[in-house]
Design a protein around this motif. Structure first.
Motif, PDB file in Angstrom:
ATOM      1  N   CYS A  87       0.819  -1.219   0.000  1.00  0.00           N
ATOM      2  CA  CYS A  87       0.000   0.000   0.000  1.00  0.00           C
ATOM      3  C   CYS A  87       0.855   1.272   0.000  1.00  0.00           C
ATOM      4  CB  CYS A  87      -0.928  -0.001   1.218  1.00  0.00           C
ATOM      5  SG  CYS A  87      -2.145  -1.335   1.229  1.00  0.00           S
ATOM      6  N   VAL A  88       1.797   1.352   0.931  1.00  0.00           N
ATOM      7  CA  VAL A  88       2.564   2.604   1.052  1.00  0.00           C
ATOM      8  C   VAL A  88       3.518   2.801  -0.117  1.00  0.00           C
ATOM      9  CG1 VAL A  88       2.338   2.671   3.560  1.00  0.00           C
ATOM     10  CG2 VAL A  88       4.353   1.571   2.536  1.00  0.00           C
ATOM     11  N   ASN A  89       4.028   1.716  -0.699  1.00  0.00           N
ATOM     12  CA  ASN A  89       4.904   1.858  -1.868  1.00  0.00           C
ATOM     13  C   ASN A  89       4.147   2.410  -3.076  1.00  0.00           C
ATOM     14  OD1 ASN A  89       7.114   0.922  -0.439  1.00  0.00           O
ATOM     15  ND2 ASN A  89       7.041  -1.145  -1.286  1.00  0.00           N
ATOM     16  N   ASP A  90       2.846   2.158  -3.124  1.00  0.00           N
ATOM     17  CA  ASP A  90       2.022   2.776  -4.169  1.00  0.00           C
ATOM     18  C   ASP A  90       1.811   4.262  -3.886  1.00  0.00           C
ATOM     19  OD1 ASP A  90       1.738   0.525  -5.718  1.00  0.00           O
ATOM     20  OD2 ASP A  90      -0.303   0.076  -5.086  1.00  0.00           O
ATOM     21  N   LEU A  91       1.565   4.605  -2.636  1.00  0.00           N
ATOM     22  CA  LEU A  91       1.325   6.008  -2.276  1.00  0.00           C
ATOM     23  C   LEU A  91       2.493   6.912  -2.674  1.00  0.00           C
ATOM     24  CD1 LEU A  91      -0.286   5.933   1.295  1.00  0.00           C
ATOM     25  CD2 LEU A  91      -1.410   6.521  -0.855  1.00  0.00           C
ATOM     26  N   ILE A  92       3.707   6.463  -2.404  1.00  0.00           N
ATOM     27  CA  ILE A  92       4.854   7.344  -2.660  1.00  0.00           C
ATOM     28  C   ILE A  92       5.061   7.592  -4.157  1.00  0.00           C
ATOM     29  CG2 ILE A  92       6.011   6.754  -0.503  1.00  0.00           C
ATOM     30  CD1 ILE A  92       7.880   4.920  -2.082  1.00  0.00           C
ATOM     31  N   CYS A  93       4.514   6.714  -5.003  1.00  0.00           N
ATOM     32  CA  CYS A  93       4.631   6.938  -6.448  1.00  0.00           C
ATOM     33  C   CYS A  93       3.819   8.150  -6.886  1.00  0.00           C
ATOM     34  CB  CYS A  93       4.206   5.693  -7.215  1.00  0.00           C
ATOM     35  SG  CYS A  93       5.382   4.332  -7.039  1.00  0.00           S
ATOM     36  N   ALA A 153      -6.254  -7.712   4.252  1.00  0.00           N
ATOM     37  CA  ALA A 153      -6.337  -6.564   3.348  1.00  0.00           C
ATOM     38  C   ALA A 153      -5.831  -5.345   4.110  1.00  0.00           C
ATOM     39  CB  ALA A 153      -7.765  -6.338   2.862  1.00  0.00           C
ATOM     40  N   GLY A 154      -5.246  -4.411   3.388  1.00  0.00           N
ATOM     41  CA  GLY A 154      -4.720  -3.219   4.034  1.00  0.00           C
ATOM     42  C   GLY A 154      -5.161  -1.957   3.310  1.00  0.00           C
ATOM     43  N   PHE A 155      -5.205  -0.865   4.058  1.00  0.00           N
ATOM     44  CA  PHE A 155      -5.671   0.423   3.527  1.00  0.00           C
ATOM     45  C   PHE A 155      -4.762   1.521   4.085  1.00  0.00           C
ATOM     46  CE2 PHE A 155      -8.975  -2.574   4.518  1.00  0.00           C
ATOM     47  CZ  PHE A 155      -9.653  -2.722   3.325  1.00  0.00           C
ATOM     48  N   ALA A 156      -4.099   2.246   3.196  1.00  0.00           N
ATOM     49  CA  ALA A 156      -3.189   3.309   3.621  1.00  0.00           C
ATOM     50  C   ALA A 156      -3.665   4.652   3.082  1.00  0.00           C
ATOM     51  CB  ALA A 156      -1.771   3.031   3.130  1.00  0.00           C
ATOM     52  N   VAL A 157      -3.499   5.675   3.887  1.00  0.00           N
ATOM     53  CA  VAL A 157      -3.842   7.047   3.490  1.00  0.00           C
ATOM     54  C   VAL A 157      -2.598   7.913   3.624  1.00  0.00           C
ATOM     55  CG1 VAL A 157      -5.202   9.089   4.094  1.00  0.00           C
ATOM     56  CG2 VAL A 157      -6.276   6.818   4.117  1.00  0.00           C
ATOM     57  N   GLY A 158      -2.377   8.745   2.584  1.00  0.00           N
ATOM     58  CA  GLY A 158      -1.232   9.633   2.604  1.00  0.00           C
ATOM     59  C   GLY A 158      -1.629  11.043   2.193  1.00  0.00           C
ATOM     60  N   ILE A 159      -0.667  11.952   2.256  1.00  0.00           N
ATOM     61  CA  ILE A 159      -0.923  13.348   1.929  1.00  0.00           C
ATOM     62  C   ILE A 159       0.160  13.853   0.985  1.00  0.00           C
ATOM     63  CG2 ILE A 159       0.344  14.206   3.958  1.00  0.00           C
ATOM     64  CD1 ILE A 159      -1.780  16.440   4.154  1.00  0.00           C
ATOM     65  N   ALA A 160      -0.250  14.671   0.019  1.00  0.00           N
ATOM     66  CA  ALA A 160       0.694  15.199  -0.959  1.00  0.00           C
ATOM     67  C   ALA A 160       0.291  16.615  -1.346  1.00  0.00           C
ATOM     68  CB  ALA A 160       0.727  14.313  -2.206  1.00  0.00           C
ATOM     69  N   GLU A 161       1.233  17.341  -1.922  1.00  0.00           N
ATOM     70  CA  GLU A 161       0.928  18.642  -2.517  1.00  0.00           C
ATOM     71  C   GLU A 161       0.247  18.405  -3.868  1.00  0.00           C
ATOM     72  OE1 GLU A 161       1.006  21.532  -1.398  1.00  0.00           O
ATOM     73  OE2 GLU A 161       2.590  21.738   0.113  1.00  0.00           O
ATOM     74  N   GLU A 162      -0.819  19.139  -4.132  1.00  0.00           N
ATOM     75  CA  GLU A 162      -1.553  18.962  -5.378  1.00  0.00           C
ATOM     76  C   GLU A 162      -0.656  19.146  -6.604  1.00  0.00           C
ATOM     77  OE1 GLU A 162      -5.578  20.660  -7.617  1.00  0.00           O
ATOM     78  OE2 GLU A 162      -5.120  21.268  -5.553  1.00  0.00           O
ATOM     79  N   ASP A 163       0.251  20.100  -6.536  1.00  0.00           N
ATOM     80  CA  ASP A 163       1.120  20.397  -7.679  1.00  0.00           C
ATOM     81  C   ASP A 163       2.149  19.300  -7.933  1.00  0.00           C
ATOM     82  OD1 ASP A 163      -0.244  22.770  -7.934  1.00  0.00           O
ATOM     83  OD2 ASP A 163       1.275  23.975  -6.904  1.00  0.00           O
ATOM     84  N   GLU A 164       2.322  18.389  -6.986  1.00  0.00           N
ATOM     85  CA  GLU A 164       3.326  17.343  -7.126  1.00  0.00           C
ATOM     86  C   GLU A 164       2.737  16.009  -7.572  1.00  0.00           C
ATOM     87  OE1 GLU A 164       5.359  17.139  -3.386  1.00  0.00           O
ATOM     88  OE2 GLU A 164       6.634  18.863  -3.829  1.00  0.00           O
ATOM     89  N   LEU A 165       1.423  15.925  -7.714  1.00  0.00           N
ATOM     90  CA  LEU A 165       0.776  14.656  -8.018  1.00  0.00           C
ATOM     91  C   LEU A 165       1.120  14.129  -9.405  1.00  0.00           C
ATOM     92  CD1 LEU A 165      -2.846  15.032  -6.589  1.00  0.00           C
ATOM     93  CD2 LEU A 165      -0.952  13.745  -5.625  1.00  0.00           C
TER      94      LEU A 165
END
Length: 329
Positions: A87-93, A153-165
């Motif tokens: 889950c988290v390895n997907d978020l950082i992408c 099953a796992g569920f991860a939530v992350g936060i990012a800057e909109e301009d960096e997505l």
């Protein structure tokens, strides 16, 4: 005589005892942004400061049939790290910093010691990913699962800057592809791997490859790349998590239209387990089913390559070109 829920195979008391047993473990992942405690109807997390245009991202995944090997070998100490990692390895992408994690554990019959070992491994993964485990669900379903079976099953939530997505806008012709090595098969391709290793090649858990037991190789937990990402973020144009579909299908997900990539196979640091599986699988299928030793691909501007190499265990595997898709050379 009246029938109770326990007569039907579900123990409410055991479920309550399990929650009580794991509370100290879960609290080890808490930080100042966690609000409340385990046991409420929902987990609460305070939004962190320091973001101009914050965007919340979510990712979910399971462990797949790697879980079957953990169950058959009765080894549960690492399987939860796989759950967190996927889950988290997907978020950082998407350039998201993981914030918190939730898990779902379903079994035919709740075995507290087994479940506690699994949660402890999830806790370990959350610590490695710098995210809090703020909740979960445990379900006993004797009519759904065979004896001793369970699912995750796992569920991860992350936060990012909109301009960096949108990372594609940063990718350009001539960028260099750097790989962060995988720790093995990670959590993909296990249906094929099990068929080849145990049915076709007739190997067993104690057979050795490069001096290591096969079961140890197969249960090696998925590497979590969050700390690498946070350290190298200023130098990264785009990231691709190499999961199901391998390099062939995952790398194009971060390449803009008209751009492709050249991968030099002899640059890869492919562990021996992949060559063993390849005894019964075509090369093209190997590269579409497995990571081949590459857990994460970073797309880097040439001027930043030396900085990344100096501050990580990354290695060069190719470059971005004007083309479509991935070319293996």
């Amino acid at each position: 005589m009246k029938i109770s829920y326990e007569d039907a195979g579900v123990s409410v008391d055991k479920g309550n005892a399990f929650v009580k047993a794991i509370k100290p473990l879960v609290k080890e992942t808490f930080n100042d942004n966690v609000v409340g405690d385990i046991g409420s109807f929902a987990g609460a997390f305070r939004m962190p400061n320091g973001f101009n245009k914050p965007i919340i991202l979510g990712a979910t995944d399971g462990v797949g049939t790697k879980l079957r090997l953990a169950i058959e070998s009765k080894r549960y100490d690492f399987i939860g790290q796989d759950l967190v990692a996927m889950c988290v390895n997907d978020l950082i992408c998407n350039f998201a910093t993981p914030l918190f994690f939730l898990d779902y554990y379903a079994s035919a019959k709740l075995e507290i010691e087994v479940a506690k070992a699994v949660i402890a491994s999830i806790v370990k993964g959350c610590k490695e990913a710098n995210c809090a485990l703020i909740g979960g669900e445990t379900a006993e379903m004797p009519g759904m699962y065979a004896k001793n079976d369970f699912d995750l099953a796992g569920f991860a939530v992350g936060i990012a800057e909109e301009d960096e997505l949108d990372r594609m806008k940063f990718v350009k012709n001539g960028d260099i592809l750097l790989a962060l090595p995988s720790s093995g098969l990670h959590s993909n391709g296990y249906s094929l791997a099990r068929k080849v290793l145990f049915e076709e090649l007739r190997m067993n858990f104690d057979d050795k490859i490069d001096g290591k037991k096969l079961i140890d190789i197969l249960l090696e937990p998925t590497r979590i790349y969050v700390k690498d990402f946070l350290k190298l973020k200023p130098f990264i144009n785009a990231l691709a998590h190499i999961t199901g579909g391998g390099i062939i299908e995952n790398l194009p997900r971060v390449l803009p239209r008209g751009m492709g990539a050249v991968i030099r196979k002899h640059y890869l640091k492919t562990p021996e387990i992949f060559y063993t599986i390849a005894e019964a699988v075509e090369e093209d299928e190997m590269y579409r089913s497995f990571n081949m030793g590459v857990g994460l691909i970073m797309i880097i501007d040439p001027k930043n390559v030396s900085k990344v190499l100096e501050n990580s265990d990354a290695f060069i595997i190719g470059e971005v070109v004007i083309n479509e898709g991935v070319i293996l050379e």
